[in-house]
Design an enzyme around this catalytic site. Structure first.
Site, PDB file in Angstrom:
ATOM      1  N   GLN A 156       0.828  -1.194   0.000  1.00 13.19           N
ATOM      2  CA  GLN A 156       0.000   0.000   0.000  1.00 13.19           C
ATOM      3  C   GLN A 156       0.871   1.257   0.000  1.00 13.19           C
ATOM      4  O   GLN A 156       0.357   2.363  -0.136  1.00 13.19           O
ATOM      5  CB  GLN A 156      -0.901   0.010   1.233  1.00 13.19           C
ATOM      6  N   HIS A 190      -1.243   1.679  -4.549  1.00  7.50           N
ATOM      7  CA  HIS A 190      -1.614   3.093  -4.486  1.00  7.50           C
ATOM      8  C   HIS A 190      -0.685   3.992  -5.299  1.00  7.50           C
ATOM      9  O   HIS A 190      -0.681   5.199  -5.104  1.00  7.50           O
ATOM     10  CB  HIS A 190      -1.665   3.552  -3.024  1.00  7.50           C
TER      11      HIS A 190
END
Length: 235
Positions: A86, A104
């Protein structure tokens, strides 16, 4: 060779001195999320957003992979290691990991604001040339923007990440609160009877009711414990 799939969050990079967004003292306390990490924020003030990520890149360039990053890379000697992160930093790659999916986005990359996921317009910045200046244009003539998945935008890599998790022989979660979706939902793709390990010094409530082996340590000490445990386990 067993396939070890690892989901990492902000706690993975905390020991590297890279500020996290959600922890106390993190960047969200200085910059409202809607200003610097949302699609609306980008539309309202692209120069502010690019300046914010210029500052983040400057911080990342000074940061170094910690022992946890290095150990995950070294574990490729014993396991088929695939990392889903992430985090937008490149510390896994700099530590030597070969298979990394960024959910992300990637801080050291920029892209077109008109067509952000088109590989033709994605460009990797260097430590010597990491800043985006007001008015900088991508190859398609649109403003350059960070290659970051803003809030209000889809997560294009969640499909490949889900497929990766489905193939796991061992699933490991490191340094994430499991509060941010869709990443938090990846645990539901782990096949039954696949062992799950969670490394975090803070209590984390894993969604679902499947058994999880909890290692209450930071990333570096926790990954060392994990490797030691896996080397002795009859998996």
């Amino acid at each position: 060779m067993k396939r070890l799939v690892v989901l990492t969050g902000a706690g993975m990079s905390a020991e590297s001195g890279f500020s996290t967004f959600r922890d106390s003292g993190g960047l969200w306390e200085r910059y409202p999320v809607e200003q610097v990490a949302s699609h609306d924020g980008w539309l309202a003030d692209p120069d502010l957003v690019n300046d914010f990520y210029n500052g983040l890149r400057q911080q990342l360039i000074k940061a170094k992979p910690n022992r946890g990053h290095e150990l995950l890379a070294e574990m490729e000697k014993d396991f088929d290691v695939h990392i889903i992160t992430q985090n937008v930093d490149n510390l896994h790659e700099r530590a030597g990991s070969h298979h990394v999916i960024h959910l992300h986005g990637e801080l050291m990359k920029v892209t077109s604001s008109a067509d952000p996921d088109n590989p033709r317009y994605i460009r990797t910045l260097t430590p010597e040339d990491y800043e985006v200046h007001p008015g900088d244009k991508a190859a398609d003539g649109s403003l350059v923007r960070p290659y970051i998945v803003f809030f209000q935008e889809a997560v294009p890599m969640i499909g490949p990440a889900s497929e990766e998790v489905e193939q796991a022989d061992i699933f490991v979660i490191i340094g994430t609160s499991l509060n941010v979706y869709p990443a938090a939902g990846l645990l539901s793709y782990v096949k039954p009877r696949v062992p799950v390990y969670l490394i975090d010094p803070k209590p984390v409530n894993a969604p679902g009711n499947r058994p999880v082996t909890y290692i209450a340590k930071g990333a570096s000490a926790g990954v060392a414990d994990l490797w030691d445990h896996l080397s002795k386990a009859d998996l």
